[in-house]
Motif scaffolding. Structure first.
Motif, PDB file in Angstrom:
ATOM      1  N   MET A   1       1.432  -1.178  18.454  1.00 43.73           N
ATOM      2  CA  MET A   1       1.962  -1.908  17.139  1.00 43.73           C
ATOM      3  C   MET A   1       2.759  -1.160  16.281  1.00 43.73           C
ATOM      4  SD  MET A   1       1.356  -5.185  16.550  1.00 43.73           S
ATOM      5  CE  MET A   1       3.339  -5.214  16.415  1.00 43.73           C
ATOM      6  N   ASP A   2       2.474   0.211  16.316  1.00 43.65           N
ATOM      7  CA  ASP A   2       2.758   1.398  15.452  1.00 43.65           C
ATOM      8  C   ASP A   2       4.395   1.545  15.909  1.00 43.65           C
ATOM      9  OD1 ASP A   2       0.804   1.940  13.953  1.00 43.65           O
ATOM     10  OD2 ASP A   2      -0.096   3.331  15.064  1.00 43.65           O
ATOM     11  N   THR A   3       4.481   1.578  17.215  1.00 40.38           N
ATOM     12  CA  THR A   3       5.873   1.726  17.819  1.00 40.38           C
ATOM     13  C   THR A   3       6.666   0.594  17.438  1.00 40.38           C
ATOM     14  OG1 THR A   3       4.995   2.994  19.702  1.00 40.38           O
ATOM     15  CG2 THR A   3       7.253   2.143  20.020  1.00 40.38           C
ATOM     16  N   ILE A  30      12.471 -11.077  12.099  1.00 36.13           N
ATOM     17  CA  ILE A  30      11.720 -10.546  13.400  1.00 36.13           C
ATOM     18  C   ILE A  30      10.519  -9.294  12.765  1.00 36.13           C
ATOM     19  CG2 ILE A  30      11.712  -8.915  15.246  1.00 36.13           C
ATOM     20  CD1 ILE A  30      14.479 -10.429  15.935  1.00 36.13           C
ATOM     21  N   LEU A  31      11.160  -8.611  11.767  1.00 34.61           N
ATOM     22  CA  LEU A  31      10.435  -7.597  11.329  1.00 34.61           C
ATOM     23  C   LEU A  31       8.853  -8.202  10.512  1.00 34.61           C
ATOM     24  CD1 LEU A  31       9.869  -4.797  10.525  1.00 34.61           C
ATOM     25  CD2 LEU A  31      11.305  -4.920   8.342  1.00 34.61           C
ATOM     26  N   ALA A  32       9.416  -9.084   9.421  1.00 39.39           N
ATOM     27  CA  ALA A  32       8.370  -9.898   8.881  1.00 39.39           C
ATOM     28  C   ALA A  32       7.445 -11.013   9.692  1.00 39.39           C
ATOM     29  CB  ALA A  32       9.151 -10.676   7.637  1.00 39.39           C
ATOM     30  N   ARG A  33       8.188 -11.617  10.517  1.00 36.52           N
ATOM     31  CA  ARG A  33       7.542 -12.748  11.305  1.00 36.52           C
ATOM     32  C   ARG A  33       6.597 -12.195  12.377  1.00 36.52           C
ATOM     33  NH1 ARG A  33       9.384 -18.806  12.480  1.00 36.52           N
ATOM     34  NH2 ARG A  33       7.662 -19.542  13.409  1.00 36.52           N
ATOM     35  N   TYR A  34       7.132 -11.246  12.982  1.00 36.86           N
ATOM     36  CA  TYR A  34       6.595 -10.983  14.409  1.00 36.86           C
ATOM     37  C   TYR A  34       5.937  -9.445  14.410  1.00 36.86           C
ATOM     38  CZ  TYR A  34       8.913 -15.063  16.018  1.00 36.86           C
ATOM     39  OH  TYR A  34       9.455 -16.301  15.905  1.00 36.86           O
ATOM     40  N   ILE A  35       6.420  -8.609  13.590  1.00 42.76           N
ATOM     41  CA  ILE A  35       5.797  -7.366  13.705  1.00 42.76           C
ATOM     42  C   ILE A  35       4.674  -6.887  12.506  1.00 42.76           C
ATOM     43  CG2 ILE A  35       6.582  -4.525  13.459  1.00 42.76           C
ATOM     44  CD1 ILE A  35       9.210  -5.872  15.030  1.00 42.76           C
ATOM     45  N   LEU A  36       5.536  -7.071  11.004  1.00 39.04           N
ATOM     46  CA  LEU A  36       4.519  -6.540  10.019  1.00 39.04           C
ATOM     47  C   LEU A  36       3.560  -7.347   9.496  1.00 39.04           C
ATOM     48  CD1 LEU A  36       7.326  -5.266   7.300  1.00 39.04           C
ATOM     49  CD2 LEU A  36       5.792  -4.033   9.044  1.00 39.04           C
TER      50      LEU A  36
END
Length: 172
Positions: A1-3, A30-36
């Motif tokens: 997840m860090d990567t 993508i950043l907000a919905r799937y990563i952060l």
């Protein structure tokens, strides 16, 4: 997840540095919905989604305006925003998405909006998601057989809240 988080922020930095606004709504989504969402509280993600929505409108990408708005409404619903404010914001996003002809994402916002209205005390039947924003009986046929998750999430939230209130009123 860090990567993934590092790459997400790198993508945002590149898009911002090179001033590639046409790609920014997708990167923010993508950043907000799937990563952060795995690394940050939903409240921290909301400004990214608002920026993604505004940028999508600016660059003429209504579908990404819809995705960012829908994700904003969903995250706002689940992160404890004040209901009165949330109702106004969700109503505004719904109306804007209808104007943009983004009906699928508008309908998701509509489900959240009706759920908020129920939590604010509008509507007669506790278990039925019907009222000002939508009528469940009319709305169900619009959902495809594979798209019931949008209706299930608010339904389960309303059930949890109403059952919790019954328990609290009974025992306390």
């Amino acid at each position: 997840m860090d990567t993934a988080t590092q790459f997400g922020y790198l993508a945002l930095q590149i898009v911002s540095t090179l001033d590639v606004k046409a790609t920014k709504p997708e990167v923010l989504l993508i950043l907000a919905r799937y990563i952060l969402h795995r690394k940050a509280h939903s409240k921290e993600i909301l400004p990214l989604l608002q920026e993604g929505y505004a940028t999508a409108l600016e660059v003429g990408k209504p579908e990404f305006a819809g995705y960012n708005a829908n994700t904003f409404c969903f995250n706002s619903f689940w992160c404890g925003q004040p209901l009165a404010t949330l109702e106004q914001e969700t109503r505004a996003y719904y109306n804007a998405l209808v104007q943009l002809n983004q009906l699928t994402t508008a309908n998701y916002c509509r489900i959240y909006w009706q759920s908020i209205l129920k939590l604010l005390g509008y509507g007669n039947h506790v278990g039925i998601l019907s009222g000002e924003a939508l009528t469940e009986a009319e709305f169900l046929p619009l959902l495809s057989a594979n798209d019931l998750a949008g209706l299930y999430n608010p339904h389960s939230a309303l059930h949890f809240v109403t059952q919790s209130l019954v328990i609290i009123n009974t025992y306390f």
